[in-house]
Design an enzyme around this catalytic site. Structure first.
Site, short mmCIF file in Angstrom:
data_model
loop_
_atom_site.label_atom_id
_atom_site.label_comp_id
_atom_site.label_asym_id
_atom_site.label_seq_id
_atom_site.Cartn_x
_atom_site.Cartn_y
_atom_site.Cartn_z
N CYS A 159 0.81 -1.22 0.00
CA CYS A 159 0.00 0.00 0.00
C CYS A 159 0.84 1.27 0.00
O CYS A 159 0.32 2.35 -0.23
CB CYS A 159 -0.97 0.01 1.18
N ASP A 189 -8.32 -5.96 5.85
CA ASP A 189 -7.83 -6.71 4.69
C ASP A 189 -6.39 -7.20 4.91
O ASP A 189 -5.64 -7.38 3.96
CB ASP A 189 -7.92 -5.87 3.41
N HIS A 202 -2.07 10.97 15.92
CA HIS A 202 -2.59 10.27 14.75
C HIS A 202 -1.48 9.39 14.20
O HIS A 202 -0.36 9.85 13.95
CB HIS A 202 -3.05 11.28 13.69
#
Length: 187
Positions: free
Chosen positions: A110, A154, A147
């Site tokens: 990714c 997945d 954050h």
């Protein structure tokens, strides 16, 4: 022809000069951020950190502040940890909280470092994120609420989860035992 060569030479000189100036600026930025002391950073303290945004801005480097406090995202495939394969522990760069062990890291393709499981249930906080027209689950540091990124369903077994984490917000410490074995082999 001579005029074209002079223009090309001038352009190259300008580019090299700009590149050198950029490198010097980056070096100064690193030196300045290293000089700033982060009084809350600890790999041993598990107490919650609650600072104002102004205080965070003073103690965090600008790239870490952008991700941690402004919920930014680094560009994909730019993290030094995306293809990193050392054995050890990943920590929150804002506060030092332990987040992930390297054996839970995997290559998801990714563009960001991905993990399938945090170190503990308390190391991560999960919050709904409905920004940008999407429904996602944001992951934050369990100690300072920085954050970190998002979690998706997945990932690989055993959890089926993919914690997609901004590398800028991660610190890494090599496992002591691995380092010891490596040094023994070298001797």
């Amino acid at each position: 022809m001579m005029k074209l060569l002079m223009i090309l030479a001038f352009a190259q000189l300008t580019f090299v000069s700009c590149e050198a100036q950029t490198s010097q600026t980056k070096d100064k930025k690193n030196t300045m951020s290293e000089a700033k002391k982060n009084p809350v950073y600890s790999k041993n303290d598990s107490s919650k950190v609650n600072l104002s945004e102004e205080e965070w801005k003073k103690i965090l480097p600008s790239d870490v502040y952008y991700i941690a406090r402004q919920k930014g995202t680094e560009r994909p495939w730019t993290s030094k940890f995306e293809k990193f394969e050392e054995v050890g522990t990943y920590y929150c760069a804002a506060c030092g909280n332990s987040l992930f062990k390297s054996d839970t890291k995997f290559d998801s393709g990714c563009g960001w470092p991905s993990f399938y499981e945090p170190i503990s249930k308390s190391s991560i906080i999960y919050t709904p994120d409905n920004t940008h027209g999407m429904q996602r689950t944001e992951v934050q540091c369990g100690r300072c609420k920085a954050h970190l990124g998002h979690v998706f369903e997945d990932g690989p077994p055993p959890t089926g989860l993919r914690y997609c984490i901004n590398g800028v917000i991660l610190d890494f410490e090599k496992a002591k035992e691995t380092e010891k074995k490596f040094n023994e082999k070298k001797s």
